[in-house]
Design an enzyme around this catalytic site. Structure first.
Site, mmCIF file in Angstrom:
data_model
loop_
_atom_site.group_PDB
_atom_site.id
_atom_site.type_symbol
_atom_site.label_atom_id
_atom_site.label_comp_id
_atom_site.label_asym_id
_atom_site.label_seq_id
_atom_site.Cartn_x
_atom_site.Cartn_y
_atom_site.Cartn_z
ATOM 1 N N ASP A 1 0.887 -1.169 0.000
ATOM 2 C CA ASP A 1 0.000 0.000 0.000
ATOM 3 C C ASP A 1 0.926 1.220 0.000
ATOM 4 O O ASP A 1 2.141 1.085 -0.227
ATOM 5 C CB ASP A 1 -1.007 -0.034 1.172
ATOM 6 N N CYS B 1 3.052 -3.319 3.951
ATOM 7 C CA CYS B 1 2.225 -2.171 4.365
ATOM 8 C C CYS B 1 2.933 -1.512 5.545
ATOM 9 O O CYS B 1 4.138 -1.698 5.728
ATOM 10 C CB CYS B 1 0.791 -2.584 4.661
ATOM 11 N N THR C 1 2.607 -1.936 8.870
ATOM 12 C CA THR C 1 3.040 -2.943 9.854
ATOM 13 C C THR C 1 3.226 -4.328 9.248
ATOM 14 O O THR C 1 3.935 -5.158 9.820
ATOM 15 C CB THR C 1 1.951 -3.082 10.942
ATOM 16 N N HIS D 1 7.938 -24.569 9.663
ATOM 17 C CA HIS D 1 6.846 -25.151 10.459
ATOM 18 C C HIS D 1 5.476 -24.959 9.820
ATOM 19 O O HIS D 1 4.615 -25.817 9.949
ATOM 20 C CB HIS D 1 6.806 -24.508 11.857
ATOM 21 N N HIS E 1 5.084 -31.453 11.150
ATOM 22 C CA HIS E 1 4.388 -30.215 10.768
ATOM 23 C C HIS E 1 3.330 -30.451 9.688
ATOM 24 O O HIS E 1 2.424 -29.639 9.527
ATOM 25 C CB HIS E 1 5.399 -29.177 10.269
HETATM 26 C C1 RB5 Z 1 -2.042 2.531 6.571
HETATM 27 O O1 RB5 Z 1 -2.063 3.711 7.313
HETATM 28 C C2 RB5 Z 1 -1.847 1.346 7.511
HETATM 29 O O2 RB5 Z 1 -3.024 1.108 8.227
HETATM 30 C C3 RB5 Z 1 -1.447 0.114 6.717
HETATM 31 O O3 RB5 Z 1 -0.302 0.382 5.978
HETATM 32 C C4 RB5 Z 1 -1.136 -1.136 7.497
HETATM 33 O O4 RB5 Z 1 -0.185 -0.910 8.491
HETATM 34 C C5 RB5 Z 1 -2.291 -1.900 7.983
HETATM 35 O O5 RB5 Z 1 -2.168 -2.930 8.655
#
Ligand code: RB5
Length: 145
Positions: free
Chosen positions: A8, A65, A67, A98, A133
């Site tokens: 993203d 993204c 996180t 695993h 596994h």
């Molecule tokens: C975007 O602001 C953020 O929510 C996205 O990149 C991501 O971290 C979502 O899990």
């Protein structure tokens, strides 16, 4: 290997770098976008990569993204996908060994580019361990039914 990659806006910058890193390592890479860091919704891009992997058009998927969490949650909605959010190379190794993970999701905001490259190296170079596994992963997949 054939790899489908997307991000993203929060993962865009690292996605560009990681795409080139994978290409330079000799992989066949399909870039599913986006083409700029304009604001987008991560589930749209998670779906593109997850379908590539689930349909056999790609061996593995890479999603970036902010996180890595939202990408993993979304990709795991597609049947056949075992997406894992990895923040260390050891997590990536264990996710392959695993869990037979087929999509790795990365954080573009909390993990440095060099560490994400090491995570990709670990993910792509580790085979599924099989053995004990095997049955556990089969039970995970049976949850789709
Ligand atoms: C975007 O602001 C953020 O929510 C996205 O990149 C991501 O971290 C979502 O899990």
């Amino acid at each position: 290997m054939k790899i489908s990659i997307a991000s993203d806006h929060a993962g865009f910058e690292q996605k560009q770098e990681l795409r080139d890193y994978l290409k330079n390592a000799g992989h066949e890479v399909v870039d599913r976008g986006p083409d700029s860091d304009d604001r987008v919704d991560y589930p749209d891009f998670a779906a593109l990569v997850a379908h590539d992997v689930a349909d056999g058009a790609a061996d593995y998927g890479v999603l970036v993204c902010g996180t890595g969490i939202g990408m993993a949650v979304a990709a795991n909605k597609i049947h056949g996908i075992r997406a894992v959010n990895c923040i260390t190379p050891q997590f990536a190794e264990l996710a392959r060994e695993h869990n037979n993970a087929n999509v790795v999701t990365l954080s573009g905001r909390f993990v440095e580019l060099q560490e994400n490259k090491r995570i990709l190296d670990a993910f792509l170079s580790t085979d599924f361990g099989g053995g004990r596994h095997e049955g556990r992963v089969a039970k995970i997949m049976a949850l789709e039914n």
